[in-house]
Write an enzyme that holds these catalytic residues in place. Sequence first.
Site, short mmCIF file in Angstrom:
data_model
loop_
_atom_site.label_atom_id
_atom_site.label_comp_id
_atom_site.label_asym_id
_atom_site.label_seq_id
_atom_site.Cartn_x
_atom_site.Cartn_y
_atom_site.Cartn_z
N ASP A 299 -23.78 64.86 48.90
CA ASP A 299 -24.47 63.86 49.73
C ASP A 299 -24.76 62.63 48.90
O ASP A 299 -25.75 62.59 48.18
CB ASP A 299 -25.77 64.46 50.28
CG ASP A 299 -26.53 63.52 51.18
OD1 ASP A 299 -25.97 62.50 51.60
OD2 ASP A 299 -27.71 63.82 51.48
N GLU A 333 -29.58 54.44 51.74
CA GLU A 333 -29.51 55.16 53.02
C GLU A 333 -30.61 56.20 53.11
O GLU A 333 -31.26 56.38 54.14
CB GLU A 333 -28.14 55.84 53.16
CG GLU A 333 -27.90 56.51 54.51
CD GLU A 333 -28.37 57.95 54.62
OE1 GLU A 333 -28.37 58.49 55.75
OE2 GLU A 333 -28.75 58.56 53.62
N ASP A 361 -20.82 61.51 56.18
CA ASP A 361 -22.09 61.81 55.50
C ASP A 361 -22.58 63.19 55.90
O ASP A 361 -23.76 63.37 56.22
CB ASP A 361 -23.15 60.74 55.85
CG ASP A 361 -24.45 60.96 55.08
OD1 ASP A 361 -24.41 61.59 54.00
OD2 ASP A 361 -25.51 60.51 55.56
ZN ZN Z 1 -29.19 62.75 52.30
ZN ZN Z 2 -26.36 61.47 53.30
#
Ligand code: ZN
Ligand code: ZN
Length: 470
Positions: A299, A333, A361
């Site tokens: 991630d 993000e 993602d």
């Molecule tokens: Zn994350």
């Molecule tokens: Zn992410």
Amino acid sequence: MSFRSFSGACAVLAISSSLFSHPLQAEDILSEQIKSTALELKETALKAGLAYELDESLSTEVGARRVGTPGDKKGVDWAVAKMKALGFDKVWTEEVTHVMWERGEINAEVISPYPHKMTAIALGGSVGTPEGGIKAEVVEFENFAALQAAAPDSLTGKIAYVSYRMERKIDGSGYGPAVIARGQGAIEAAKRGAVAFIMRSVGTDNNRLGHTGGMKYEDGVPMIPAAALSNPDADILSNQIRRGKPVTFKLTQSSSRHDATVVKTANVIGEVTGRETPEDYVVLGSHLDSWDVGTGAVDDGIGVTITMAAGKHILDLPQRPKRSIRVVLFGAEEVGLIGVRQYLEKNQAEIGHHVIGAEWDFGVGRIYEMKPGVGPEALNAIREMAELFAPMGVSLSPDNDAKGQSDLSILGNAGMPAVNFSPDGSLYFDYHHTDNDTFDKVDPEAMKINTAIYTMFAYLAAESGVNFRK
Ligand code: ZN
Ligand code: ZN
């Protein structure tokens, strides 16, 4: 209108068009030449394994990339240098600003009736406790709704604890019902007088590791410390509470907010410049920042490197596609989609030139579904793309309401057509936002297939000239 009914209607129209010699483009929006180049790109991506190589580089040479940390700056430098080395036609950064937060140290323990040291992690953005910690009785809620239903002042001087366990689902749909407590739990607890908020980690594993992630405060509501317990520790705490005696918990946390201190990061953009309408671009999105635990290999190292590799494979073709392709690695993000919001502010006038976008993602597995969010006429082209992806195990969703994932959802809601590719996410939340988000979790075979799909998608969308808004 569902996609299935649309394609069914098209088959009927195709027959009637031959009867009445009515020119109707029900088939072959994508030329044989475009399809054959896409299949060449597929073979290239499957052989190369480039995304896996790039993710190894990112997670080894940079590692954790939380906004405002030196790791985040290193990540931006790595991405710029790597995109240049891969030969992107243009590489640039657009500044993103956020505020500083420090994780500090955490100590969590059950004091009585049965003392236990707990494994816990501060939620991102949380304030700390006073220096000596907070010692108070714990009140358990089975989920966020139960906390919301608690009476005003019913938690005065107490620690609120939400013990809801996230469900493992292939599409990650167990996340939403669990993550609401992470985002809003501290607000609802504080409104009822609680002095701290703790929760079971939003994760599907049984490791003794806490899952961090963003949380919020609300103006006018006291900011109380918020932390997540590992799943096994949440079990211990709930088992003690079930015995019916008061359970006293102590949380000592030195995390701190510095809302007046601005930190800078960037969205990193690499462009494959189109040969006919370079001002129109297909967007491949992901986020470059990560949490400060793990190395961010999953991630969103996977998304960063799949989209970069897709751009590189298209750059290696003998000629550029008609439209440009922009690989956008968003900053900040994790702390609330900050990078993409600032991107939209800056590029608002250009939104009509974002012809279609897809983000990665989520997940470590292979893509099993493609869901479009395009105009009704463009569904024919989407169906032809899906036929090319089908041998790799990808089915076409009957729905046509995709708005883009994570960062790109902001652009999707601003009018950009989108495609959502869904990978198998069964294992994702075992590692998500923990120290276990490391490169060994990345599956090289899945990376090859997923890169092939993103490469083909970007090329097909950029070369075909299809208007995905119509
Ligand atoms: Zn994350
Ligand atoms: Zn992410």
